[in-house]
Design an enzyme around this catalytic site. Structure first.
Site, PDB file in Angstrom:
ATOM      1  N   THR A   9      34.904  45.524   0.841  1.00  0.00           N
ATOM      2  CA  THR A   9      33.946  45.038   1.819  1.00  0.00           C
ATOM      3  C   THR A   9      33.937  45.973   3.019  1.00  0.00           C
ATOM      4  O   THR A   9      34.925  46.658   3.284  1.00  0.00           O
ATOM      5  CB  THR A   9      34.265  43.606   2.303  1.00  0.00           C
ATOM      6  OG1 THR A   9      33.202  43.152   3.136  1.00  0.00           O
ATOM      7  CG2 THR A   9      35.563  43.545   3.084  1.00  0.00           C
ATOM      8  N   ASN A  11      32.490  44.412   5.772  1.00  0.00           N
ATOM      9  CA  ASN A  11      32.200  43.343   6.720  1.00  0.00           C
ATOM     10  C   ASN A  11      33.467  43.033   7.525  1.00  0.00           C
ATOM     11  O   ASN A  11      34.453  42.551   6.974  1.00  0.00           O
ATOM     12  CB  ASN A  11      31.741  42.105   5.932  1.00  0.00           C
ATOM     13  CG  ASN A  11      31.400  40.935   6.821  1.00  0.00           C
ATOM     14  OD1 ASN A  11      32.091  40.635   7.782  1.00  0.00           O
ATOM     15  ND2 ASN A  11      30.323  40.243   6.481  1.00  0.00           N
ATOM     16  N   ASP A  71      32.059  37.758  -4.274  1.00  0.00           N
ATOM     17  CA  ASP A  71      30.636  37.509  -4.127  1.00  0.00           C
ATOM     18  C   ASP A  71      30.551  36.072  -3.678  1.00  0.00           C
ATOM     19  O   ASP A  71      31.226  35.192  -4.227  1.00  0.00           O
ATOM     20  CB  ASP A  71      29.866  37.734  -5.429  1.00  0.00           C
ATOM     21  CG  ASP A  71      28.363  37.804  -5.157  1.00  0.00           C
ATOM     22  OD1 ASP A  71      27.974  38.459  -4.179  1.00  0.00           O
ATOM     23  OD2 ASP A  71      27.585  37.204  -5.903  1.00  0.00           O
ATOM     24  N   PHE A 154      30.186  34.097  10.667  1.00  0.00           N
ATOM     25  CA  PHE A 154      29.093  35.049  10.479  1.00  0.00           C
ATOM     26  C   PHE A 154      28.151  34.493   9.427  1.00  0.00           C
ATOM     27  O   PHE A 154      28.419  33.472   8.815  1.00  0.00           O
ATOM     28  CB  PHE A 154      29.625  36.440  10.080  1.00  0.00           C
ATOM     29  CG  PHE A 154      30.540  36.437   8.879  1.00  0.00           C
ATOM     30  CD1 PHE A 154      30.041  36.630   7.601  1.00  0.00           C
ATOM     31  CD2 PHE A 154      31.899  36.234   9.025  1.00  0.00           C
ATOM     32  CE1 PHE A 154      30.875  36.622   6.494  1.00  0.00           C
ATOM     33  CE2 PHE A 154      32.747  36.224   7.918  1.00  0.00           C
ATOM     34  CZ  PHE A 154      32.230  36.427   6.644  1.00  0.00           C
ATOM     35  N   TYR A 156      25.661  32.517   7.409  1.00  0.00           N
ATOM     36  CA  TYR A 156      25.073  31.178   7.462  1.00  0.00           C
ATOM     37  C   TYR A 156      25.977  30.150   8.150  1.00  0.00           C
ATOM     38  O   TYR A 156      25.632  28.969   8.228  1.00  0.00           O
ATOM     39  CB  TYR A 156      24.747  30.693   6.040  1.00  0.00           C
ATOM     40  CG  TYR A 156      23.726  31.552   5.324  1.00  0.00           C
ATOM     41  CD1 TYR A 156      22.372  31.483   5.646  1.00  0.00           C
ATOM     42  CD2 TYR A 156      24.112  32.445   4.330  1.00  0.00           C
ATOM     43  CE1 TYR A 156      21.425  32.269   5.001  1.00  0.00           C
ATOM     44  CE2 TYR A 156      23.176  33.246   3.669  1.00  0.00           C
ATOM     45  CZ  TYR A 156      21.847  33.145   4.010  1.00  0.00           C
ATOM     46  OH  TYR A 156      20.909  33.928   3.377  1.00  0.00           O
ATOM     47  N   ASP A 157      27.130  30.581   8.659  1.00  0.00           N
ATOM     48  CA  ASP A 157      28.072  29.642   9.281  1.00  0.00           C
ATOM     49  C   ASP A 157      27.444  28.741  10.350  1.00  0.00           C
ATOM     50  O   ASP A 157      27.768  27.555  10.406  1.00  0.00           O
ATOM     51  CB  ASP A 157      29.265  30.398   9.892  1.00  0.00           C
ATOM     52  CG  ASP A 157      30.288  30.850   8.847  1.00  0.00           C
ATOM     53  OD1 ASP A 157      30.329  30.252   7.756  1.00  0.00           O
ATOM     54  OD2 ASP A 157      31.039  31.798   9.138  1.00  0.00           O
ATOM     55  N   ARG A 183      35.889  30.894   0.884  1.00  0.00           N
ATOM     56  CA  ARG A 183      36.642  32.140   0.701  1.00  0.00           C
ATOM     57  C   ARG A 183      38.136  31.879   0.834  1.00  0.00           C
ATOM     58  O   ARG A 183      38.941  32.416   0.082  1.00  0.00           O
ATOM     59  CB  ARG A 183      36.179  33.203   1.699  1.00  0.00           C
ATOM     60  CG  ARG A 183      36.807  34.566   1.451  1.00  0.00           C
ATOM     61  CD  ARG A 183      36.204  35.671   2.304  1.00  0.00           C
ATOM     62  NE  ARG A 183      34.789  35.816   1.997  1.00  0.00           N
ATOM     63  CZ  ARG A 183      33.786  35.394   2.792  1.00  0.00           C
ATOM     64  NH1 ARG A 183      34.046  34.828   3.949  1.00  0.00           N
ATOM     65  NH2 ARG A 183      32.527  35.547   2.442  1.00  0.00           N
TER      66      ARG A 183
END
Length: 198
Positions: A9, A11, A71, A154, A156-157, A183
């Site tokens: 990632t 991110n 994912d 981050f 859609y949180d 996650r």
């Protein structure tokens, strides 16, 4: 001997979560950037599992390294589980999450209460040095809020409400979120699988 995990990632929010949860494995955890690697994988799979596996296979690693990728996405029941595996690309990859979040809120304008049910789904894949692949899946159930709430997290949180807490996942502390998030749950399951082989 396995001594590190490269998590595919770039991110920064995601790698912070990953490092916090995997810290007690005793392995160095690196992002792609920290490992000096880049990858650009077309997420052509039609499931979260398929896309996570595509990502780990795209990273070249040595026999001291576990490559991990996830994912994840948001499934909104009233929208036929959209955006689902297309969560990152929903309304276009370069579209801001503020716009994506508002679009989902707008599409649910006629829905109330449990008609706004949704879940975050995360699948983690781990490619071991011997070529074996492990997967772990985590979910968190909730509802879509009526407006964005919170500055943390981050994606859609800010619109994903956890009813039993009365807060969005963007209003949770990192510790609270890691304990219940999709996650966090997938990583915790994966961590237990890895403990059995390390």
């Amino acid at each position: 001997m396995i001594d590190r995990i490269i998590f595919a990632t770039e991110n920064p929010g995601k790698i912070r979560e990953v490092k916090a949860i995997l810290a007690d494995l005793g392995l160095e955890v690196l992002s792609l950037k920290e490992a000096g690697l880049t990858t650009n994988v077309a997420e052509t799979g039609d499931t979260f599992e398929a896309n996570a596996i595509l990502k780990v296979k795209a990273v070249a690693a040595d026999d001291h390294t576990i490559v991990m990728a996830d994912d994840s996405g948001l499934e909104v029941d009233a929208l036929g589980k959209e955006p689902g595996v297309y969560s990152a690309r929903y309304l276009g990859e370069d579209t801001s999450y503020r716009v994506k979040n508002q679009a989902i809120i707008d599409r649910l304008s006629e829905k109330t209460g449990l008609e706004r049910s949704a879940r975050f789904v995360c699948v983690i894949a781990a490619l071991l040095p011997n070529g074996n692949i492990l997967t772990a899946r985590g979910t968190i159930e909730g509802v879509i809020g009526y407006e964005e709430r919170g500055e943390g997290g981050f994606g859609y949180d800010p619109i994903f409400m956890v009813p039993e807490l009365g807060r969005s996942t963007a209003e949770l502390t990192a510790e609270e979120k890691n304990a219940i998030s999709h996650r966090g749950r997938a990583l915790t399951e994966m961590k237990e699988k890895l403990r059995g082989i390390l």
